[in-house]
Design a protein around this motif. Sequence first.
Motif, PDB file in Angstrom:
ATOM      1  N   PRO A 193      43.658  41.610  36.853  1.00 20.79           N
ATOM      2  CA  PRO A 193      44.136  40.403  36.522  1.00 20.79           C
ATOM      3  C   PRO A 193      45.277  39.849  37.466  1.00 20.79           C
ATOM      4  CG  PRO A 193      45.425  41.856  35.310  1.00 20.79           C
ATOM      5  CD  PRO A 193      44.230  42.797  36.179  1.00 20.79           C
ATOM      6  N   TYR A 194      45.362  40.584  38.549  1.00 17.39           N
ATOM      7  CA  TYR A 194      46.191  40.391  39.539  1.00 17.39           C
ATOM      8  C   TYR A 194      46.309  39.067  40.402  1.00 17.39           C
ATOM      9  CZ  TYR A 194      46.785  45.335  38.475  1.00 17.39           C
ATOM     10  OH  TYR A 194      47.266  46.429  37.946  1.00 17.39           O
TER      11      TYR A 194
ATOM     12  N   THR B 149      52.932  38.440  45.170  1.00 13.26           N
ATOM     13  CA  THR B 149      53.599  38.586  43.867  1.00 13.26           C
ATOM     14  C   THR B 149      52.692  39.328  43.020  1.00 13.26           C
ATOM     15  OG1 THR B 149      53.070  36.357  43.212  1.00 13.26           O
ATOM     16  CG2 THR B 149      55.224  36.750  44.456  1.00 13.26           C
ATOM     17  N   GLY B 150      53.134  39.696  41.865  1.00 10.48           N
ATOM     18  CA  GLY B 150      51.997  40.195  40.735  1.00 10.48           C
ATOM     19  C   GLY B 150      51.526  41.574  41.048  1.00 10.48           C
TER      20      GLY B 150
ATOM     21  N   GLY C 140      52.760  47.730  46.011  1.00 15.64           N
ATOM     22  CA  GLY C 140      52.278  46.769  46.889  1.00 15.64           C
ATOM     23  C   GLY C 140      50.523  46.774  46.814  1.00 15.64           C
ATOM     24  N   ASN C 141      50.010  47.594  46.212  1.00 17.67           N
ATOM     25  CA  ASN C 141      48.464  47.547  45.777  1.00 17.67           C
ATOM     26  C   ASN C 141      48.113  48.036  44.403  1.00 17.67           C
ATOM     27  OD1 ASN C 141      48.668  50.368  46.220  1.00 17.67           O
ATOM     28  ND2 ASN C 141      48.691  50.212  48.483  1.00 17.67           N
TER      29      ASN C 141
ATOM     30  N   ASP D  53      41.125  35.360  47.268  1.00 22.80           N
ATOM     31  CA  ASP D  53      42.456  35.909  47.434  1.00 22.80           C
ATOM     32  C   ASP D  53      42.242  36.938  48.772  1.00 22.80           C
ATOM     33  OD1 ASP D  53      41.888  38.780  46.185  1.00 22.80           O
ATOM     34  OD2 ASP D  53      40.924  37.785  44.687  1.00 22.80           O
ATOM     35  N   ALA D  54      43.515  37.526  48.892  1.00 18.97           N
ATOM     36  CA  ALA D  54      43.775  38.292  49.902  1.00 18.97           C
ATOM     37  C   ALA D  54      44.182  39.752  49.364  1.00 18.97           C
ATOM     38  CB  ALA D  54      44.726  37.873  51.071  1.00 18.97           C
ATOM     39  N   LEU D  55      43.926  40.021  48.387  1.00 18.98           N
ATOM     40  CA  LEU D  55      44.366  41.356  47.908  1.00 18.98           C
ATOM     41  C   LEU D  55      43.621  42.553  48.335  1.00 18.98           C
ATOM     42  CD1 LEU D  55      44.574  40.789  43.765  1.00 18.98           C
ATOM     43  CD2 LEU D  55      46.134  40.442  45.472  1.00 18.98           C
ATOM     44  N   MET D  56      42.322  42.192  49.053  1.00 20.59           N
ATOM     45  CA  MET D  56      41.908  43.330  49.684  1.00 20.59           C
ATOM     46  C   MET D  56      42.393  43.622  50.861  1.00 20.59           C
ATOM     47  SD  MET D  56      39.552  45.802  48.782  1.00 20.59           S
ATOM     48  CE  MET D  56      40.402  46.771  49.508  1.00 20.59           C
ATOM     49  N   GLU D  57      42.625  42.348  51.447  1.00 24.82           N
ATOM     50  CA  GLU D  57      43.245  42.518  52.921  1.00 24.82           C
ATOM     51  C   GLU D  57      44.610  43.045  52.639  1.00 24.82           C
ATOM     52  OE1 GLU D  57      41.447  40.104  51.454  1.00 24.82           O
ATOM     53  OE2 GLU D  57      40.948  38.714  52.908  1.00 24.82           O
ATOM     54  N   VAL D  58      45.502  42.740  51.914  1.00 24.38           N
ATOM     55  CA  VAL D  58      46.913  43.355  51.643  1.00 24.38           C
ATOM     56  C   VAL D  58      46.629  45.023  51.500  1.00 24.38           C
ATOM     57  CG1 VAL D  58      48.756  43.499  49.862  1.00 24.38           C
ATOM     58  CG2 VAL D  58      47.862  41.378  50.607  1.00 24.38           C
TER      59      VAL D  58
END
Length: 532
Positions: free
Chosen positions: A29-30, A96-97, A102-103, A128-133
């Motif tokens: 849910p991020y 955020t979130g 940070g991951n 979203d960019a969660l994988m890249e982060v």
Amino acid sequence: MTMPHQFPSLLGTNDSEVVLIVGAGLSYPYAPSTDSLLTKLKETAEEFGLDNSGDFYQIAEKILEHLNAEKSDEESRLELAVRLGLFDERNWFGETGLPISGNTPRHRAIARFAVEKRLRAIISLNWDALMEVALESVGLTRCKTTPMPWGLTAHCSIVIDPHLTNLSKSQIFPVIKPHGCVRDLEQLNEKPKEEITAGEVTFKLTESELNKLPGGQTGVDKKVQSYIYECPIICIGWKAAEGYLRNTIIDTAISTKRQEPDAFTLIDLSWCPNAKYPKTYHDDIAAAYSKTKDESHIAVGNHGEPTLDCLFQWLQARFALNKLFSVASMEVQAILQPHIDSLKEPECTHPLIHLIDSWLPIWVRLCWRTGAMIGHVLSTGVKVEPWDIPITPRDVHVPWSGMGMERRDLIAAAKLLTVLGDELNRFDYLKYPGGLWDASINTLYLPLPGWQGEYDRVDLSALKPLIEGSRGLGYVRSLKLICLDSEHAQLDDLYRKQLAAEVGRMMPHTHLAKRDAIDWVDLETLRGGSNE
């Protein structure tokens, strides 16, 4: 639960790498979902006097058709992105979130698998960019390589064909994003409109464009097809509703006739068809690989089933244990085997899950940063100095495999496991990353490399996460240092004193900075839990 297989391609027990195909379920849910955006989309349609019935993708198609009547397709898509709040909600960007690290555990484990070269590519269908982060959090810089002893040092997001040139270097890991990326969209939105060229904006969100490819297949689509042709696939949180990609996978699977037991794996809450999604999407893909649901589906997130985080931490632990086993002596292997057997299936509370996720990466990084391990740039043979080994971001990852040398760091880690044995549950590995915290006696045990490299300098900066964790998290009554080595050699007394002095200097607790406040203990003392 019963696992359909033990992920031989991902865990390196055969010669294959795998391709990940990730959908919205990986980010939940991020990051916001299309369901959470539906209200904004309906309001936009109503503002334009359009029928706002239908699902997200059907309404988006109506709005884009309306906007395209007066604007270019590029301008229309950027306007819709703005109206949906893609650039305002920084959850999309992983800013955020997220947890304090940070991951998320799932993204972190996947990113480490990328550094370990167990993944050929990630095909992300998410904006979203969660994988890249996460990739950046383990040390893969954005499109800029650095000289290191391991193979992959950067990642690049590939959205449109011109981005493919970034993959010319072998040290770059590809994240293919055929539906678009918020980072790319934000940069284009800040660009003068007259400088945006036709086809430069990729923001796929309509029913028709997700159903089938346009007449001319792009280079990005061909790249996706080539990865699927080359490797087994693991699909995560993906309903397979995009007809163009589903058909590409089916056609490729039929032509390649892959034989791996994990040729196709779906990690998802449910399998389509089901009550909510009656279409036979996953059935059709499985049939193309000559698989069944029982041979392909790993259910996550339901009652009694592992979470997505737990599953990937389990996979990470299995991979690491295999690596420790491969470098250990036969005597140590005999002791490690029961540990491996105890993790035949995901078990979220197993202490090895947390030891591998939290302690092992910092231990390996510490060995390299102190100069106890020395490597060379693969392409040139030039030595990499210890101070060139990065210690930030927090989870920067030194691979547990490869580099063509004796892995004394891993042999020593395997030795620690043999000593701890049934005592694994005694320690908290998360509170002070890199250390073993025994809350029953308020004692922190800190393993340090028991052998010295060619450098006199004592650099323990790789312990930064542990030092940060010790600020305000509780009272450390005593700190015990452990000389951890793959052999039985005695550490030089002078170097031992230097290590203790440096640890004391770094610790934020004043009582631990005093002379003789930090003791050394041997592994047998650690096993017995003595604080004397």
